[in-house]
Design an enzyme around this catalytic site. Structure first.
Site, short mmCIF file in Angstrom:
data_model
loop_
_atom_site.label_atom_id
_atom_site.label_comp_id
_atom_site.label_asym_id
_atom_site.label_seq_id
_atom_site.Cartn_x
_atom_site.Cartn_y
_atom_site.Cartn_z
N HIS A 186 28.49 122.67 86.26
CA HIS A 186 27.77 123.32 85.15
C HIS A 186 26.95 122.35 84.28
O HIS A 186 25.73 122.42 84.21
CB HIS A 186 28.77 124.04 84.24
CG HIS A 186 29.65 125.01 84.94
ND1 HIS A 186 29.20 126.20 85.46
CD2 HIS A 186 30.99 124.98 85.19
CE1 HIS A 186 30.21 126.85 86.01
NE2 HIS A 186 31.31 126.15 85.86
C1 BDR Z 1 31.52 125.50 80.86
O1 BDR Z 1 32.89 125.62 80.46
C2 BDR Z 1 33.53 124.39 80.56
O2 BDR Z 1 34.79 124.56 81.14
C3 BDR Z 1 32.63 123.47 81.34
O3 BDR Z 1 32.75 122.14 80.86
C4 BDR Z 1 31.27 124.02 81.08
O4 BDR Z 1 30.70 123.47 79.90
C5 BDR Z 1 31.31 126.38 82.07
O5 BDR Z 1 31.60 127.70 81.77
#
Ligand code: BDR
Ligand code: CA
Length: 309
Positions: free
Chosen positions: A238
């Site tokens: 992500h």
């Molecule tokens: C986001 O949630 C977190 O767990 C990750 O670091 C990312 O920023 C993805 O949904």
């Protein structure tokens, strides 16, 4: 090329760690401040992880701690993905100490020092620190070139059926940022699904030699669980997508859209309602990243992180 003055607010976090490595190895970004919130795990761990990751790069960037709860409630952690320590159990050397102060103050101070329209502000976690900074001194928005967030989804969520984790962890803060009138670019779950890491990709990347940062990045990739949402074929990466946008928006297809936050207390809380087809005829408040050139993205990530110490 003039490097963009950059502030990164994060909650490391396995993918936040990779994102920090990418940002700190990229000549396009002049990372001047890293601020930290709780989120994926508690603030004690997210700050320790940010210190360790930045320390491993050898870069002297101040790291300032901020919120350990959202504007209205406690954060909920995501240890199933990131592990109890937030970094998948990967052991890193202790990093430099935190810089004094509180994140929202440090963000405002950095912006006050900057030229108008110059600073790229990147949010990789719940945006509590950013909302506090701008809510208390909105005039500083004139120093911002762009706000770039990993947040939200235009289809389904990952922490609830409706909501993405960062948006859901502080929806009021995100609503505040979206309503400031700033330019906000968002990498949603639908976009980050295109930055998909498979075991085969990890093994291909592992053939590359690199320093301690690259070895740490590979260890983090290997520690991450595969995602049920994707039939356990791999997992989406992500936060580095938001950094990649700041480095080179040419890697993405994007368009303007209106994004509204669902702040109700029921099952849709934290949902980002993104009007991709202008059905509501409302003014656009986000630049929505829609497509990613994954081949170029991963090539850039590998080249850059492997070049770190
Ligand atoms: C986001 O949630 C977190 O767990 C990750 O670091 C990312 O920023 C993805 O949904
Ligand atoms: Ca994050």
């Amino acid at each position: 090329m003039t490097a963009k003055p950059t502030i990164i607010d994060c909650d490391p976090g396995t993918d936040d760690a990779i994102a920090l490595f990418l940002a700190l190895s990229s000549p396009e970004l002049d990372v001047r401040l890293v601020t930290v919130a709780g989120g994926n795990v508690g603030l004690d761990r997210t700050t320790a992880n940010a210190r360790a990751v930045v320390g491993l790069t050898g870069r002297a960037v101040p790291i300032v701690a901020g919120a350990n709860r959202s504007l209205l409630a406690d954060f909920r952690a995501e240890t199933a993905v990131h592990g109890d320590d937030g970094i998948g159990g990967v052991v890193l050397p202790e990093g430099p100490p935190l810089a004094p102060g509180i994140a929202a103050d440090a963000i405002r101070e950095e912006l006050r020092r900057a030229a108008p329209g110059s600073v790229t502000v990147i949010g990789l976690g719940p945006v509590t620190n950013l909302a506090l900074a701008f809510a208390t001194e909105p005039a500083l928005l004139d120093r911002v070139a762009e706000i770039v967030l990993m947040s939200g989804a235009w289809t389904e969520g990952n922490i609830t059926p409706a909501a993405e984790f960062n948006a859901w962890n502080d929806p009021e803060a995100l609503a505040m940022l979206l309503n400031l009138g700033a330019r906000v670019a968002i990498a949603t779950l639908d976009l980050t699904a295109q930055a998909f890491v498979t075991p085969a990709l990890i093994e291909a990347m592992a053939r590359r030699e690199g320093g301690a940062c690259w070895r740490a990045a590979l260890a983090i990739f290997r520690a991450l669980p595969t995602s049920k949402r994707f039939g356990h074929r791999g997992f989406p990466l992500h936060d580095p997508c938001a950094i990649a946008w700041a480095i080179d928006p040419g890697l993405f297809g994007a368009k303007s859209a209106h994004c509204a936050m669902d702040l109700a207390s029921g099952p849709s809380r934290g949902r980002t309602v993104i009007d991709r087809w202008e059905r509501l005829k409302l003014p656009a408040n986000v630049t929505l990243m829609e497509t990613l050139d994954a081949g170029r993205f991963f090539a850039m990530l590998e080249d850059r992180v492997a070049s770190l110490p």
